[in-house]
Design a protein around this motif. Structure first.
Motif, PDB file in Angstrom:
ATOM      1  N   GLU A  44      59.558  -2.496   1.232  1.00  0.00           N
ATOM      2  CA  GLU A  44      59.930  -3.757   0.572  1.00  0.00           C
ATOM      3  C   GLU A  44      60.772  -4.613   1.509  1.00  0.00           C
ATOM      4  O   GLU A  44      61.507  -4.099   2.354  1.00  0.00           O
ATOM      5  CB  GLU A  44      60.730  -3.480  -0.705  1.00  0.00           C
ATOM      6  CG  GLU A  44      59.928  -2.875  -1.827  1.00  0.00           C
ATOM      7  CD  GLU A  44      58.902  -3.839  -2.402  1.00  0.00           C
ATOM      8  OE1 GLU A  44      59.231  -5.042  -2.576  1.00  0.00           O
ATOM      9  OE2 GLU A  44      57.780  -3.401  -2.669  1.00  0.00           O
ATOM     10  N   ALA A  45      60.694  -5.931   1.331  1.00  0.00           N
ATOM     11  CA  ALA A  45      61.490  -6.847   2.145  1.00  0.00           C
ATOM     12  C   ALA A  45      62.979  -6.691   1.814  1.00  0.00           C
ATOM     13  O   ALA A  45      63.350  -6.536   0.649  1.00  0.00           O
ATOM     14  CB  ALA A  45      61.059  -8.283   1.886  1.00  0.00           C
ATOM     15  N   ILE A  46      63.793  -6.690   2.853  1.00  0.00           N
ATOM     16  CA  ILE A  46      65.243  -6.634   2.681  1.00  0.00           C
ATOM     17  C   ILE A  46      65.733  -8.078   2.686  1.00  0.00           C
ATOM     18  O   ILE A  46      65.479  -8.817   3.638  1.00  0.00           O
ATOM     19  CB  ILE A  46      65.914  -5.834   3.807  1.00  0.00           C
ATOM     20  CG1 ILE A  46      65.396  -4.394   3.816  1.00  0.00           C
ATOM     21  CG2 ILE A  46      67.431  -5.867   3.661  1.00  0.00           C
ATOM     22  CD1 ILE A  46      65.872  -3.576   5.005  1.00  0.00           C
ATOM     23  N   PRO A  47      66.433  -8.511   1.621  1.00  0.00           N
ATOM     24  CA  PRO A  47      66.892  -9.900   1.551  1.00  0.00           C
ATOM     25  C   PRO A  47      67.771 -10.293   2.748  1.00  0.00           C
ATOM     26  O   PRO A  47      68.534  -9.474   3.265  1.00  0.00           O
ATOM     27  CB  PRO A  47      67.700  -9.949   0.252  1.00  0.00           C
ATOM     28  CG  PRO A  47      67.222  -8.786  -0.553  1.00  0.00           C
ATOM     29  CD  PRO A  47      66.821  -7.741   0.446  1.00  0.00           C
ATOM     30  N   GLN A  48      67.636 -11.541   3.159  1.00  0.00           N
ATOM     31  CA  GLN A  48      68.400 -12.053   4.298  1.00  0.00           C
ATOM     32  C   GLN A  48      69.909 -11.885   4.079  1.00  0.00           C
ATOM     33  O   GLN A  48      70.630 -11.514   5.002  1.00  0.00           O
ATOM     34  CB  GLN A  48      68.072 -13.540   4.532  1.00  0.00           C
ATOM     35  CG  GLN A  48      68.806 -14.159   5.696  1.00  0.00           C
ATOM     36  CD  GLN A  48      68.402 -13.569   7.037  1.00  0.00           C
ATOM     37  OE1 GLN A  48      67.274 -13.100   7.211  1.00  0.00           O
ATOM     38  NE2 GLN A  48      69.313 -13.599   7.994  1.00  0.00           N
TER      39      GLN A  48
END
Length: 88
Positions: A44-48
């Motif tokens: 999953e993408a890790i938030p900025q």
């Protein structure tokens, strides 16, 4: 004030050493290096915002939470031995 076989300040030295050990252990677990854009466990993408807040982050919040649960609390022991352990 020390009592028994200990010298003055010995108890505080044990407390200070235990705190220093805990701090060093916590620092050793902090991530280092470049943050990943995607979780290395689930993809999953890790938030900025998370990547900026924790440099070197490698896991998303959900995977990090699960890893923390598995690791559990450290078994805090006094490496110099407590009075109780010396009496046994």
């Amino acid at each position: 004030m020390a009592g028994g076989w200990s010298r003055d300040g010995a108890v505080q030295e044990q407390i200070d050493a235990s705190v220093e050990d805990a701090i060093e252990q916590a620092r050793s677990r902090l991530p280092r290096g470049e943050s990943l854009s995607h979780c290395e466990e689930c993809g999953e993408a890790i938030p900025q915002a998370r990547r900026e807040a924790i440099p070197g982050v490698r896991l998303c919040v959900a995977c990090q939470t699960e890893r923390d649960k598995r690791q559990g609390a450290s078994a805090g022991y006094n490496r110099r031995g407590s009075k109780d352990s010396q009496l046994r």
